[in-house]
Design a protein around this motif. Sequence first.
Motif, PDB file in Angstrom:
ATOM      1  N   ASP A  32       2.857  49.890  44.744  1.00  0.00           N
ATOM      2  CA  ASP A  32       2.850  51.214  44.125  1.00  0.00           C
ATOM      3  C   ASP A  32       4.249  51.826  44.142  1.00  0.00           C
ATOM      4  O   ASP A  32       4.730  52.306  45.182  1.00  0.00           O
ATOM      5  CB  ASP A  32       1.863  52.113  44.873  1.00  0.00           C
ATOM      6  CG  ASP A  32       1.584  53.425  44.159  1.00  0.00           C
ATOM      7  OD1 ASP A  32       2.511  53.951  43.505  1.00  0.00           O
ATOM      8  OD2 ASP A  32       0.456  53.939  44.264  1.00  0.00           O
ATOM      9  N   GLN A  33       4.908  51.812  42.991  1.00  0.00           N
ATOM     10  CA  GLN A  33       6.271  52.346  42.908  1.00  0.00           C
ATOM     11  C   GLN A  33       6.318  53.837  43.216  1.00  0.00           C
ATOM     12  O   GLN A  33       7.282  54.329  43.815  1.00  0.00           O
ATOM     13  CB  GLN A  33       6.848  52.102  41.510  1.00  0.00           C
ATOM     14  CG  GLN A  33       7.191  50.648  41.229  1.00  0.00           C
ATOM     15  CD  GLN A  33       7.855  50.480  39.867  1.00  0.00           C
ATOM     16  OE1 GLN A  33       7.555  51.214  38.928  1.00  0.00           O
ATOM     17  NE2 GLN A  33       8.748  49.520  39.769  1.00  0.00           N
ATOM     18  N   GLY A  34       5.273  54.564  42.817  1.00  0.00           N
ATOM     19  CA  GLY A  34       5.242  56.001  43.064  1.00  0.00           C
ATOM     20  C   GLY A  34       5.256  56.329  44.545  1.00  0.00           C
ATOM     21  O   GLY A  34       6.000  57.202  44.997  1.00  0.00           O
ATOM     22  N   ARG A  35       4.425  55.629  45.322  1.00  0.00           N
ATOM     23  CA  ARG A  35       4.403  55.848  46.759  1.00  0.00           C
ATOM     24  C   ARG A  35       5.751  55.531  47.397  1.00  0.00           C
ATOM     25  O   ARG A  35       6.238  56.264  48.264  1.00  0.00           O
ATOM     26  CB  ARG A  35       3.331  54.982  47.411  1.00  0.00           C
ATOM     27  CG  ARG A  35       1.912  55.489  47.267  1.00  0.00           C
ATOM     28  CD  ARG A  35       0.965  54.600  48.033  1.00  0.00           C
ATOM     29  NE  ARG A  35      -0.406  55.039  47.937  1.00  0.00           N
ATOM     30  CZ  ARG A  35      -1.440  54.402  48.488  1.00  0.00           C
ATOM     31  NH1 ARG A  35      -1.216  53.276  49.143  1.00  0.00           N
ATOM     32  NH2 ARG A  35      -2.662  54.874  48.364  1.00  0.00           N
ATOM     33  N   LEU A  36       6.334  54.421  46.971  1.00  0.00           N
ATOM     34  CA  LEU A  36       7.626  54.022  47.526  1.00  0.00           C
ATOM     35  C   LEU A  36       8.704  55.044  47.199  1.00  0.00           C
ATOM     36  O   LEU A  36       9.558  55.359  48.032  1.00  0.00           O
ATOM     37  CB  LEU A  36       8.020  52.642  46.996  1.00  0.00           C
ATOM     38  CG  LEU A  36       7.136  51.473  47.445  1.00  0.00           C
ATOM     39  CD1 LEU A  36       7.618  50.172  46.812  1.00  0.00           C
ATOM     40  CD2 LEU A  36       7.114  51.348  48.965  1.00  0.00           C
ATOM     41  N   ARG A  37       8.660  55.587  45.979  1.00  0.00           N
ATOM     42  CA  ARG A  37       9.647  56.587  45.581  1.00  0.00           C
ATOM     43  C   ARG A  37       9.526  57.838  46.444  1.00  0.00           C
ATOM     44  O   ARG A  37      10.530  58.417  46.890  1.00  0.00           O
ATOM     45  CB  ARG A  37       9.468  56.933  44.100  1.00  0.00           C
ATOM     46  CG  ARG A  37      10.640  57.700  43.498  1.00  0.00           C
ATOM     47  CD  ARG A  37      10.433  57.956  42.015  1.00  0.00           C
ATOM     48  NE  ARG A  37      10.211  56.721  41.274  1.00  0.00           N
ATOM     49  CZ  ARG A  37       9.070  56.375  40.695  1.00  0.00           C
ATOM     50  NH1 ARG A  37       8.013  57.179  40.776  1.00  0.00           N
ATOM     51  NH2 ARG A  37       8.948  55.240  40.042  1.00  0.00           N
ATOM     52  N   ILE A  45      15.096  54.868  54.405  1.00  0.00           N
ATOM     53  CA  ILE A  45      14.552  53.519  54.472  1.00  0.00           C
ATOM     54  C   ILE A  45      14.865  52.783  53.173  1.00  0.00           C
ATOM     55  O   ILE A  45      15.285  53.387  52.190  1.00  0.00           O
ATOM     56  CB  ILE A  45      13.021  53.521  54.688  1.00  0.00           C
ATOM     57  CG1 ILE A  45      12.322  54.222  53.513  1.00  0.00           C
ATOM     58  CG2 ILE A  45      12.657  54.186  56.013  1.00  0.00           C
ATOM     59  CD1 ILE A  45      10.815  54.110  53.539  1.00  0.00           C
ATOM     60  N   ARG A  46      14.604  51.475  53.190  1.00  0.00           N
ATOM     61  CA  ARG A  46      14.726  50.669  51.975  1.00  0.00           C
ATOM     62  C   ARG A  46      13.327  50.336  51.489  1.00  0.00           C
ATOM     63  O   ARG A  46      12.424  50.097  52.304  1.00  0.00           O
ATOM     64  CB  ARG A  46      15.499  49.383  52.287  1.00  0.00           C
ATOM     65  CG  ARG A  46      15.851  48.545  51.060  1.00  0.00           C
ATOM     66  CD  ARG A  46      16.918  47.532  51.402  1.00  0.00           C
ATOM     67  NE  ARG A  46      16.413  46.476  52.269  1.00  0.00           N
ATOM     68  CZ  ARG A  46      16.234  45.208  51.884  1.00  0.00           C
ATOM     69  NH1 ARG A  46      16.503  44.850  50.643  1.00  0.00           N
ATOM     70  NH2 ARG A  46      15.794  44.319  52.739  1.00  0.00           N
ATOM     71  N   THR A  47      13.104  50.335  50.195  1.00  0.00           N
ATOM     72  CA  THR A  47      11.784  50.006  49.644  1.00  0.00           C
ATOM     73  C   THR A  47      11.903  48.874  48.627  1.00  0.00           C
ATOM     74  O   THR A  47      12.921  48.749  47.935  1.00  0.00           O
ATOM     75  CB  THR A  47      11.139  51.229  48.969  1.00  0.00           C
ATOM     76  OG1 THR A  47      11.952  51.652  47.872  1.00  0.00           O
ATOM     77  CG2 THR A  47      10.974  52.377  49.956  1.00  0.00           C
ATOM     78  N   ILE A  48      10.852  48.069  48.566  1.00  0.00           N
ATOM     79  CA  ILE A  48      10.798  46.952  47.626  1.00  0.00           C
ATOM     80  C   ILE A  48       9.419  46.941  46.978  1.00  0.00           C
ATOM     81  O   ILE A  48       8.398  47.005  47.673  1.00  0.00           O
ATOM     82  CB  ILE A  48      11.055  45.606  48.334  1.00  0.00           C
ATOM     83  CG1 ILE A  48      12.495  45.562  48.854  1.00  0.00           C
ATOM     84  CG2 ILE A  48      10.780  44.433  47.398  1.00  0.00           C
ATOM     85  CD1 ILE A  48      12.804  44.345  49.689  1.00  0.00           C
ATOM     86  N   THR A  49       9.395  46.860  45.670  1.00  0.00           N
ATOM     87  CA  THR A  49       8.134  46.803  44.939  1.00  0.00           C
ATOM     88  C   THR A  49       7.713  45.346  44.775  1.00  0.00           C
ATOM     89  O   THR A  49       8.465  44.531  44.244  1.00  0.00           O
ATOM     90  CB  THR A  49       8.268  47.457  43.551  1.00  0.00           C
ATOM     91  OG1 THR A  49       8.736  48.792  43.701  1.00  0.00           O
ATOM     92  CG2 THR A  49       6.926  47.474  42.835  1.00  0.00           C
ATOM     93  N   GLY A  50       6.516  45.035  45.249  1.00  0.00           N
ATOM     94  CA  GLY A  50       6.049  43.664  45.112  1.00  0.00           C
ATOM     95  C   GLY A  50       4.855  43.398  46.003  1.00  0.00           C
ATOM     96  O   GLY A  50       4.405  44.262  46.765  1.00  0.00           O
TER      97      GLY A  50
END
Length: 466
Positions: A32-37, A45-50
């Motif tokens: 979920d890109q929205g949650r990560l954003r 922190i660093r986030t990765i979509t996948g």
Amino acid sequence: MNIIILGAGQVGTSLAELLSDENNDVTVVDLDQGRLRQLQDRLDIRTITGHASDPDILLQADIEEADMLIATTQNDDTNIVACQLAHVMHKTPTKIARVRSPSFLNHPELFDRNQNTDAIPINVLISPESLVKDYILQLIAYPGSLQVVDFADSKVRILALRVRAGSLLINKEIRDIKNHLPAGIETRIVAIYRKGEVVMPTGSVRLREDDEVFFMAVPNAIPTIIKSLRQSKLRPTRNIMIAGGGNIGYNLAKELERQKHKVKIIDHNIERARIIAETLDETIIIHGDVSDKSLLVEENIDEIDLFLAVTNSDEANIISGMLAKKLGVKRVIALVNNQSYIDLIHLNSIDVAISADQITTSHLLHYMRQGDTVKAFTLRRGAAEAMEVIVHGSENTSKIIGKRIGEIDWPTDITIGCVIREDHVMIAHRDITIEAEDHVVLFLTDRSRAKDVAELFIPKEKTSWL
């Protein structure tokens, strides 16, 4: 530490918030890109979509550099496979997986590599639902308690109580409390919260009505201490109503049946109600809305000693809990994960609000602590922390071995609760001398002091770890 968190749900987000505040290198993976954003906007922190169990995604998250992998997605299979991949690709030292299915939880041998080298390489299994169930059972065991935490294999406990009107201890100095307890009963108050502010528990401090008091004692002494702190005899918890027949509600009812409580469960899902009705022997199952006033009245809510709101909805838990309280229930415990909701709950409406996320993060906290920390637990919704730390070294290498508690330059804002030496629990006083391999249980009103505490406990030759 370099930590990878798989899953940005409630548990993953709570862990990210905790760990990023403590200067760890945290990477969160989610679809979920929205949650990560949203996470990245708030946290460093660093986030990765996948997908969490995709080897390429784990490589992108720098699995080769990770000290710890925490798999907290909603899917058991994904979490287990991710830990297996981390082991094969990097031999990641600590692998933690959230697992909900009883089929896995009932077969711990699948994950015990001490017994079977071919077992699934997971160091720690966590089940938020099981942790919440155990947490609530502790609260039921001590009526009136706000929080109960075990240390040293249950040899000693910290318990929080609110001082009620009429208590014999109101306006008594802490140093005089022992005079109001039966002979042989020892306790140590490790913290006091008064109107949300910390009051350090020195001997001259007087207890006041509505103080939230954290005290430490051996389990057998706690019922006597509770009775002394209360103004009158508590009504026994006999009749219990549970709002919500999910995993938490069902397993609570199952255990409470064994303890000979009279239990009712209300669930809105007719199929779920039928399933649990077929598997529970004594519990009364009611199909209906937990916030339906007429239903609660019809089910004699005024005869209920304890109302447990543990549905999957914070809103339903809050509303049903407040309604139950209004209808005469003496004690209400509600599962509320949204922190902003907890802050809005009026204390007179819901007695105890608990968070599955915070209970879960507390269960994992000692893995993130330096030194030989056996257990660490957040208190007061993350505002404070209690720790059990083992003393290592010798008088030549340790800053505390061979010294009396009163001689040690402890960091500010901490209270030493007790020292456990082998099987002997010594409630702390300034003349106890610390020895190698002692277990020390302490309370931090400022959690940022955890690193300072670790520095005291790590022998000199190992200070390079910090």
